[in-house]
Structure formats: structure tokens, C-alpha cells
Design a protein around this motif. Structure first.
Motif, PDB file in Angstrom:
ATOM      1  N   GLN A   1       8.880  14.568  -7.997  1.00  0.00           N
ATOM      2  CA  GLN A   1       8.463  13.689  -6.909  1.00  0.00           C
ATOM      3  C   GLN A   1       8.061  12.339  -7.485  1.00  0.00           C
ATOM      4  N   VAL A   2       8.330  11.317  -6.711  1.00  0.00           N
ATOM      5  CA  VAL A   2       7.889   9.975  -7.069  1.00  0.00           C
ATOM      6  C   VAL A   2       7.056   9.454  -5.903  1.00  0.00           C
ATOM      7  N   GLN A   3       5.962   8.797  -6.227  1.00  0.00           N
ATOM      8  CA  GLN A   3       5.101   8.226  -5.195  1.00  0.00           C
ATOM      9  C   GLN A   3       5.452   6.743  -5.034  1.00  0.00           C
ATOM     10  N   LEU A   4       5.468   6.307  -3.792  1.00  0.00           N
ATOM     11  CA  LEU A   4       5.912   4.942  -3.480  1.00  0.00           C
ATOM     12  C   LEU A   4       4.857   4.230  -2.640  1.00  0.00           C
ATOM     13  N   VAL A   5       4.570   2.988  -3.002  1.00  0.00           N
ATOM     14  CA  VAL A   5       3.609   2.185  -2.254  1.00  0.00           C
ATOM     15  C   VAL A   5       4.211   0.808  -2.007  1.00  0.00           C
ATOM     16  N   GLU A   6       4.412   0.482  -0.733  1.00  0.00           N
ATOM     17  CA  GLU A   6       4.961  -0.822  -0.359  1.00  0.00           C
ATOM     18  C   GLU A   6       3.849  -1.856  -0.195  1.00  0.00           C
ATOM     19  N   SER A   7       4.214  -3.106  -0.375  1.00  0.00           N
ATOM     20  CA  SER A   7       3.308  -4.225  -0.125  1.00  0.00           C
ATOM     21  C   SER A   7       4.140  -5.460   0.180  1.00  0.00           C
ATOM     22  N   GLY A   8       3.464  -6.486   0.691  1.00  0.00           N
ATOM     23  CA  GLY A   8       4.134  -7.755   0.921  1.00  0.00           C
ATOM     24  C   GLY A   8       4.480  -8.065   2.359  1.00  0.00           C
ATOM     25  N   GLY A   9       4.232  -7.117   3.250  1.00  0.00           N
ATOM     26  CA  GLY A   9       4.515  -7.393   4.652  1.00  0.00           C
ATOM     27  C   GLY A   9       3.534  -8.391   5.228  1.00  0.00           C
ATOM     28  N   GLY A  10       3.827  -8.833   6.447  1.00  0.00           N
ATOM     29  CA  GLY A  10       2.940  -9.777   7.102  1.00  0.00           C
ATOM     30  C   GLY A  10       3.606 -10.448   8.273  1.00  0.00           C
ATOM     31  N   LEU A  11       2.974 -11.517   8.739  1.00  0.00           N
ATOM     32  CA  LEU A  11       3.456 -12.290   9.869  1.00  0.00           C
ATOM     33  C   LEU A  11       4.100 -13.579   9.356  1.00  0.00           C
ATOM     34  N   VAL A  12       5.294 -13.858   9.819  1.00  0.00           N
ATOM     35  CA  VAL A  12       6.002 -15.058   9.382  1.00  0.00           C
ATOM     36  C   VAL A  12       6.776 -15.633  10.566  1.00  0.00           C
ATOM     37  N   GLN A  13       6.969 -16.927  10.550  1.00  0.00           N
ATOM     38  CA  GLN A  13       7.740 -17.560  11.615  1.00  0.00           C
ATOM     39  C   GLN A  13       9.237 -17.368  11.377  1.00  0.00           C
TER      40      GLN A  13
ATOM     41  N   LEU B   1       9.092  -8.190  -0.088  1.00  0.00           N
ATOM     42  CA  LEU B   1       8.447  -6.887  -0.116  1.00  0.00           C
ATOM     43  C   LEU B   1       8.568  -6.286  -1.507  1.00  0.00           C
ATOM     44  N   SER B   2       7.541  -5.565  -1.891  1.00  0.00           N
ATOM     45  CA  SER B   2       7.555  -4.847  -3.160  1.00  0.00           C
ATOM     46  C   SER B   2       7.279  -3.375  -2.901  1.00  0.00           C
ATOM     47  N   CYS B   3       7.797  -2.547  -3.773  1.00  0.00           N
ATOM     48  CA  CYS B   3       7.551  -1.106  -3.686  1.00  0.00           C
ATOM     49  C   CYS B   3       7.313  -0.612  -5.098  1.00  0.00           C
ATOM     50  N   ALA B   4       6.092  -0.199  -5.365  1.00  0.00           N
ATOM     51  CA  ALA B   4       5.719   0.300  -6.684  1.00  0.00           C
ATOM     52  C   ALA B   4       5.861   1.815  -6.711  1.00  0.00           C
ATOM     53  N   ALA B   5       6.510   2.295  -7.751  1.00  0.00           N
ATOM     54  CA  ALA B   5       6.758   3.727  -7.884  1.00  0.00           C
ATOM     55  C   ALA B   5       5.966   4.296  -9.047  1.00  0.00           C
ATOM     56  N   SER B   6       5.583   5.548  -8.903  1.00  0.00           N
ATOM     57  CA  SER B   6       4.887   6.246  -9.977  1.00  0.00           C
ATOM     58  C   SER B   6       5.216   7.723  -9.923  1.00  0.00           C
ATOM     59  N   GLY B   7       5.079   8.379 -11.041  1.00  0.00           N
ATOM     60  CA  GLY B   7       5.221   9.822 -11.075  1.00  0.00           C
ATOM     61  C   GLY B   7       6.406  10.339 -11.866  1.00  0.00           C
TER      62      GLY B   7
ATOM     63  N   GLY C   1      24.831   3.314   3.610  1.00  0.00           N
ATOM     64  CA  GLY C   1      24.196   3.429   4.922  1.00  0.00           C
ATOM     65  C   GLY C   1      23.437   4.713   5.137  1.00  0.00           C
ATOM     66  N   SER C   2      23.547   5.648   4.195  1.00  0.00           N
ATOM     67  CA  SER C   2      22.853   6.922   4.339  1.00  0.00           C
ATOM     68  C   SER C   2      21.343   6.703   4.411  1.00  0.00           C
ATOM     69  N   GLN C   3      20.695   7.544   5.209  1.00  0.00           N
ATOM     70  CA  GLN C   3      19.240   7.513   5.310  1.00  0.00           C
ATOM     71  C   GLN C   3      18.607   8.757   4.681  1.00  0.00           C
ATOM     72  N   THR C   4      19.391   9.451   3.880  1.00  0.00           N
ATOM     73  CA  THR C   4      18.897  10.663   3.236  1.00  0.00           C
ATOM     74  C   THR C   4      18.217  10.317   1.923  1.00  0.00           C
ATOM     75  N   TYR C   5      16.903  10.400   1.923  1.00  0.00           N
ATOM     76  CA  TYR C   5      16.097  10.124   0.750  1.00  0.00           C
ATOM     77  C   TYR C   5      15.091  11.244   0.552  1.00  0.00           C
ATOM     78  N   GLU C   6      14.644  11.385  -0.682  1.00  0.00           N
ATOM     79  CA  GLU C   6      13.744  12.492  -1.009  1.00  0.00           C
ATOM     80  C   GLU C   6      12.273  12.099  -0.917  1.00  0.00           C
ATOM     81  N   ASN C   7      11.975  10.855  -1.159  1.00  0.00           N
ATOM     82  CA  ASN C   7      10.593  10.395  -1.147  1.00  0.00           C
ATOM     83  C   ASN C   7      10.495   9.080  -0.386  1.00  0.00           C
TER      84      ASN C   7
END
Length: 125
Positions: free
Chosen positions: A1-13, A20-26, A108-114
Motif C-alpha cells: 500500500q502507498v499513502q497519498l496526500v494531495e495539496s495545492g487546491g484552492g480558489l482561482v479565477q 496540485l501536488s500529491c506526496a506518496a509514502s509507504g 482513461g482507466s479509473q482503476t487504481y489501488e490507492n
């Protein structure tokens, strides 16, 4: 298993940019192909972008092609989604996801494990 944490979202015109960033660990990050997917309110989740474990192969949905760029830094265990020329219809929760690089991938597949927990992107008009 890998753990994923996204960041960087927000409000923009509209017309603006976000990264966006996604940090992985594990686990060994380069053993995973990575994807970005999104889900807007009241809509089904959709594929946005994919990058192979080595970063050599990338795929994009038609709706973001030419505006978004997926990349990865395996030394930093991080995948990025650079979004430019944002439109109100890009408003959604964006998720990063991981799948074994050894699985055959269909664009285009949406099949992901984590999956990560998601980060909200809101584009105002």
C-alpha cells in the motif's frame, strides 16, 4: 500500500493557474503509475491525467489536454498536476491515485489501488 496526500487546491479565477501536488509514502514510489481524477458536484468521477512509473508515458483527457501537465519527481515521491487556463468547469475535488506500474494500463482507466483524500479546486467566472 502507498499513502497519498494531495495539496495545492484552492480558489482561482478563470484563466488562472494552480499546481496540485500529491506526496506518496509507504512503498517504492517508482513502482507506481499515478493518476489524477476529479469529481464535480452532482457528476461522476472522471479521469484527468496519468503518468507511468518512469514518467515516460502520459495521457490526458480531451477536456484538459493542452492546459494541464502531469509530472513526477521520484526522488521526492511526489506527482504534480500543473493546471493552466482554468475554466469554471474544472471546478471539482481532485484526487491522486496510484496503481502498480506492472499492470497493463488502458488510457482513461479509473482503476487504481490507492487513493488520496482529495483537494478542492474552485474556478470562479
Amino acid at each position: 500500500q502507498v499513502q497519498l496526500v494531495e495539496s495545492g487546491g484552492g480558489l482561482v479565477q478563470a484563466g488562472g493557474s494552480l499546481r496540485l501536488s500529491c506526496a506518496a509514502s509507504g512503498r517504492t514510489f517508482s513502482n507506481y503509475a499515478m493518476g489524477w481524477l476529479r469529481q464535480a458536484p452532482g457528476k461522476e468521477r472522471e479521469f484527468v491525467a496519468y503518468i507511468s512509473g518512469t514518467g515516460v508515458n502520459t495521457y490526458y483527457s480531451d477536456s484538459v489536454k493542452g492546459r494541464f501537465t502531469i509530472s513526477r519527481d521520484n526522488a521526492k515521491n511526489t506527482v504534480y498536476l500543473q493546471m493552466t487556463s482554468l475554466k469554471p468547469e474544472d471546478t471539482a475535488v481532485y484526487y491522486c491515485a496510484a496503481r502498480s506500474r506492472y499492470l497493463t494500463y488502458t488510457p482513461g482507466s479509473q482503476t487504481y489501488e490507492n487513493w488520496g483524500q482529495g483537494t478542492q479546486v474552485t474556478v470562479s467566472s
